[in-house]
Design an enzyme around this catalytic site. Structure first.
Site, mmCIF file in Angstrom:
data_model
loop_
_atom_site.group_PDB
_atom_site.id
_atom_site.type_symbol
_atom_site.label_atom_id
_atom_site.label_comp_id
_atom_site.label_asym_id
_atom_site.label_seq_id
_atom_site.Cartn_x
_atom_site.Cartn_y
_atom_site.Cartn_z
ATOM 1 N N TYR A 33 0.835 -1.198 0.000
ATOM 2 C CA TYR A 33 0.000 0.000 0.000
ATOM 3 C C TYR A 33 0.870 1.249 0.000
ATOM 4 O O TYR A 33 2.055 1.209 0.311
ATOM 5 C CB TYR A 33 -0.963 0.003 1.192
ATOM 6 C CG TYR A 33 -0.394 0.475 2.507
ATOM 7 C CD1 TYR A 33 -0.656 1.754 2.981
ATOM 8 C CD2 TYR A 33 0.392 -0.368 3.297
ATOM 9 C CE1 TYR A 33 -0.152 2.190 4.202
ATOM 10 C CE2 TYR A 33 0.897 0.054 4.514
ATOM 11 C CZ TYR A 33 0.629 1.338 4.964
ATOM 12 O OH TYR A 33 1.138 1.755 6.161
ATOM 13 N N ARG A 52 8.431 4.793 -4.408
ATOM 14 C CA ARG A 52 8.462 3.782 -3.349
ATOM 15 C C ARG A 52 7.454 2.680 -3.626
ATOM 16 O O ARG A 52 7.712 1.497 -3.328
ATOM 17 C CB ARG A 52 8.207 4.407 -1.984
ATOM 18 C CG ARG A 52 8.357 3.403 -0.836
ATOM 19 C CD ARG A 52 8.269 4.052 0.529
ATOM 20 N NE ARG A 52 6.958 4.636 0.774
ATOM 21 C CZ ARG A 52 6.633 5.302 1.882
ATOM 22 N NH1 ARG A 52 7.529 5.476 2.836
ATOM 23 N NH2 ARG A 52 5.422 5.818 2.031
ATOM 24 N N ARG A 100 -7.026 -20.853 -1.791
ATOM 25 C CA ARG A 100 -6.044 -20.648 -0.731
ATOM 26 C C ARG A 100 -4.910 -21.667 -0.788
ATOM 27 O O ARG A 100 -5.133 -22.876 -0.743
ATOM 28 C CB ARG A 100 -6.735 -20.724 0.640
ATOM 29 C CG ARG A 100 -5.842 -20.212 1.772
ATOM 30 C CD ARG A 100 -6.510 -20.386 3.126
ATOM 31 N NE ARG A 100 -5.797 -19.666 4.171
ATOM 32 C CZ ARG A 100 -4.648 -20.065 4.720
ATOM 33 N NH1 ARG A 100 -4.090 -21.210 4.326
ATOM 34 N NH2 ARG A 100 -4.062 -19.348 5.662
ATOM 35 N N LYS A 147 6.600 -1.689 2.065
ATOM 36 C CA LYS A 147 5.367 -1.121 2.633
ATOM 37 C C LYS A 147 4.194 -2.072 2.366
ATOM 38 O O LYS A 147 3.356 -1.845 1.496
ATOM 39 C CB LYS A 147 5.088 0.270 2.070
ATOM 40 C CG LYS A 147 4.109 1.089 2.911
ATOM 41 C CD LYS A 147 4.065 2.522 2.453
ATOM 42 C CE LYS A 147 3.065 3.341 3.240
ATOM 43 N NZ LYS A 147 3.473 3.553 4.646
ATOM 44 N N GLU A 179 10.941 2.339 14.912
ATOM 45 C CA GLU A 179 9.947 3.262 14.371
ATOM 46 C C GLU A 179 8.827 3.446 15.387
ATOM 47 O O GLU A 179 8.770 2.749 16.402
ATOM 48 C CB GLU A 179 9.340 2.701 13.077
ATOM 49 C CG GLU A 179 10.334 2.515 11.950
ATOM 50 C CD GLU A 179 9.701 1.845 10.740
ATOM 51 O OE1 GLU A 179 9.610 2.513 9.702
ATOM 52 O OE2 GLU A 179 9.295 0.672 10.840
ATOM 53 N N LEU A 204 11.033 1.487 7.481
ATOM 54 C CA LEU A 204 10.508 1.928 6.194
ATOM 55 C C LEU A 204 11.264 3.166 5.734
ATOM 56 O O LEU A 204 11.507 4.072 6.544
ATOM 57 C CB LEU A 204 9.019 2.258 6.333
ATOM 58 C CG LEU A 204 8.302 2.637 5.032
ATOM 59 C CD1 LEU A 204 8.090 1.405 4.168
ATOM 60 C CD2 LEU A 204 6.976 3.315 5.332
#
Length: 284
Positions: A33, A52, A100, A147, A179, A204
């Protein structure tokens, strides 16, 4: 007003958007994301966020679901369709849907979602009072430079922090702060040097982080990229977070101990003002 979202090439009211229960983003958090701030209807630091996004997708073996020019056009269109003056655009791309299995197969059609959040990102009242944070062990996976949507642990510890009356949480690994729950952490020592953890797979590569460091160096503020402990942060002159959702956000207390006089510091305020002046002038 019902939000209009983008899903796999379609513009839909949010109540009509549907994703398969077999989507790997849902089953395995197999998704990337990004989030871009919008101020005055314009995109802030968009080019860096787009770069990014491409890097994160590459790291898990995915590509952009559309051309780069189209991606920018979609960001601009979702702003117009939702009359978004100030807030955020969230984008998520999963590997797609199949029955799955831990082993995924090539050729899946990615699931591509965009939605907006109207939010007062400039006038957040916490800017004036600063954040109170607590600490917790960093138990996330080791590839935090990607991310991904694997946000369960940060969600759990931030919720627990709120239960303790704190605003956020600092994650600690091997004695050093990595972080916050969703932001990079910085301190300013008693000599006026800005200290922040160096880039690695442990954190990140924040877009706002990079912008703040660039602006600090251009403004003659010394910058040192290295790890620091909770005790060093508590003893610092100032502390702040950086992220696309809060820009530069002061931190005034860690684990119940005030930082300096317990108020947002002057250099943090200056960096926030410089960041906003510079990035808003370049917003597209």
């Amino acid at each position: 007003m019902t939000r209009i979202v983008h899903l796999n090439g379609q513009w839909l009211p949010e109540t009509e958007a549907r994703i398969s229960i077999f989507d790997r983003g849902f089953l395995f958090a197999d998704a990337i994301y990004e989030v871009t701030a919008v101020i005055g209807g314009k995109l802030v630091d968009y080019a860096a966020h787009a770069a990014r996004l491409k890097r994160s997708l590459h790291e898990i073996g995915l590509g952009l679901p559309c051309a780069e020019e189209q991606m920018l056009a979609l960001h601009r269109e979702i702003v117009v369709r939702n009359d978004l003056k100030e807030g955020l655009i969230y984008l998520q791309i999963s590997r797609g849907a199949e029955d799955r299995d831990f082993i995924y197969h090539d050729g899946l059609a990615p699931t591509f979602v965009m939605f907006t959040q109207a939010r007062n990102v400039l006038g957040n009242p916490r800017i004036e009072r600063g954040l109170k944070v607590v600490t917790a062990p960093d138990r996330r996976w080791s590839r935090r430079d990607i991310k991904t949507t694997q946000l369960l642990y940060p969600s759990l510890v931030k919720t627990a922090a709120h239960g303790q009356g704190a605003d956020d949480v600092f994650l600690v690994e091997d004695g050093l702060i990595t972080e916050a729950s969703g932001a990079n952490v910085h301190i300013i020592d008693r000599s006026g040097t800005l200290i922040t953890r160096a880039l690695s797979q442990a954190i990140l590569p924040g877009i706002t982080r990079a912008s703040v460091l660039e602006i600090a160096r251009a403004g003659g503020i010394p910058v040192e990229e290295r790890g620091f402990s909770v005790a060093e942060a508590q003893a610092a002159a100032e502390c702040f977070l950086s992220s696309a959702t809060s820009f530069v956000m002061p931190v005034v207390e860690i684990d119940g101990q005030p930082i300096s006089d317990g108020a947002p510091g002057p250099l943090t305020r200056r960096l926030r003002a410089l960041y906003l002046e510079d990035r808003l002038a370049a917003a597209i």
